[in-house]
Design a protein around this motif. Structure first.
Motif, PDB file in Angstrom:
ATOM      1  N   LYS A  55       6.242   5.057  -8.296  1.00 25.55           N
ATOM      2  CA  LYS A  55       4.867   4.568  -8.367  1.00 25.55           C
ATOM      3  C   LYS A  55       4.424   3.828  -7.109  1.00 25.55           C
ATOM      4  O   LYS A  55       3.263   3.875  -6.744  1.00 25.55           O
ATOM      5  N   GLY A  56       5.342   3.185  -6.416  1.00 26.08           N
ATOM      6  CA  GLY A  56       4.997   2.466  -5.187  1.00 26.08           C
ATOM      7  C   GLY A  56       4.505   3.379  -4.078  1.00 26.08           C
ATOM      8  O   GLY A  56       3.783   2.944  -3.186  1.00 26.08           O
ATOM      9  N   GLN A  57       4.877   4.645  -4.119  1.00 23.22           N
ATOM     10  CA  GLN A  57       4.465   5.594  -3.086  1.00 23.22           C
ATOM     11  C   GLN A  57       3.012   6.033  -3.261  1.00 23.22           C
ATOM     12  O   GLN A  57       2.454   6.695  -2.396  1.00 23.22           O
ATOM     13  N   PHE A  58       2.405   5.651  -4.380  1.00 22.14           N
ATOM     14  CA  PHE A  58       1.053   6.112  -4.673  1.00 22.14           C
ATOM     15  C   PHE A  58       0.075   4.950  -4.809  1.00 22.14           C
ATOM     16  O   PHE A  58      -0.966   5.072  -5.450  1.00 22.14           O
ATOM     17  N   ASP A  59       0.396   3.813  -4.178  1.00 28.98           N
ATOM     18  CA  ASP A  59      -0.478   2.645  -4.258  1.00 28.98           C
ATOM     19  C   ASP A  59      -1.846   2.898  -3.629  1.00 28.98           C
ATOM     20  O   ASP A  59      -2.847   2.333  -4.047  1.00 28.98           O
ATOM     21  N   ASN A  60      -1.883   3.745  -2.605  1.00 31.81           N
ATOM     22  CA  ASN A  60      -3.141   3.979  -1.890  1.00 31.81           C
ATOM     23  C   ASN A  60      -3.952   5.138  -2.458  1.00 31.81           C
ATOM     24  O   ASN A  60      -4.980   5.493  -1.909  1.00 31.81           O
ATOM     25  N   VAL A  61      -3.515   5.725  -3.554  1.00 25.56           N
ATOM     26  CA  VAL A  61      -4.229   6.849  -4.151  1.00 25.56           C
ATOM     27  C   VAL A  61      -5.383   6.316  -4.996  1.00 25.56           C
ATOM     28  O   VAL A  61      -5.199   5.437  -5.826  1.00 25.56           O
TER      29      VAL A  61
END
Length: 136
Positions: A55-61
Motif C-alpha cells: 500500500k505504501g507504493q500507491f500513496d500518490n495515486v
C-alpha cells in the motif's frame, strides 16, 4: 515484474482465485475438506498481508470520487471513461447551442438598436473596431 501496479494486479488475481477456491470448497464442505479450507484461508491471509505491504507504493495515486461512486453502483469501472466522455460531449453540445442562441440574439439586438439608435450604434461600431485593433 518490477512495476508495482503489475505486482498488485497479480496479487489481486491470486487473491480472487484463492477466494473462489475457498467458496467452492466451503460450498461442498465435508469433514475431510477442513485441512484444505485451513490451507486456503492461510494462503488468503498471506496474500492479504502482501497486498497490505504494497500500500505504501500507491500513496500518490489519486482516484476520482466519481469513479468510486461508479463502482459502488456496481458499474464496470472500465466504462467510466466512456461515460465521462459521453457526458462531456452532451454538455459541449448544450453549451454550443447556448452560444449560438446568444450570438443570434446579439445580431438581432444590433440590428434593432441600429434601426432605433443609428448614431449611437455607428459610434459603438467605431469604438469597437478601434478597441479590437488595439488588442491585436
Amino acid at each position: 515484474m518490477s512495476d508495482p501496479l503489475s505486482k498488485l494486479s497479480t496479487e489481486l488475481e491470486y487473491l480472487i482465485e484463492k477466494t473462489w477456491t475457498l467458496y467452492v470448497t466451503v460450498t461442498d464442505f465435508q469433514a475431510q475438506s477442513q485441512p484444505r479450507v485451513d490451507q486456503v484461508l492461510n494462503e488468503i491471509i498471506g496474500l492479504l498481508k502482501e497486498v497490505d505491504q504494497m500500500k505504501g507504493q500507491f500513496d500518490n495515486v489519486q482516484i476520482p470520487e466519481q469513479l468510486l461512486n461508479y463502482v459502488d453502483e456496481l458499474k464496470n469501472p472500465q466504462m467510466f471513461t466512456r461515460d465521462c466522455l459521453q457526458r462531456t460531449l452532451e454538455r459541449n453540445e448544450d453549451i454550443n447551442g447556448k452560444n449560438e442562441t446568444l450570438a443570434k440574439f446579439a445580431d438581432t439586438l444590433a440590428v434593432e438598436l441600429s434601426s432605433q439608435f443609428p448614431t449611437q450604434m455607428a459610434q459603438y461600431r467605431l469604438w469597437k473596431s478601434k478597441s479590437s485593433s488595439i488588442e491585436q
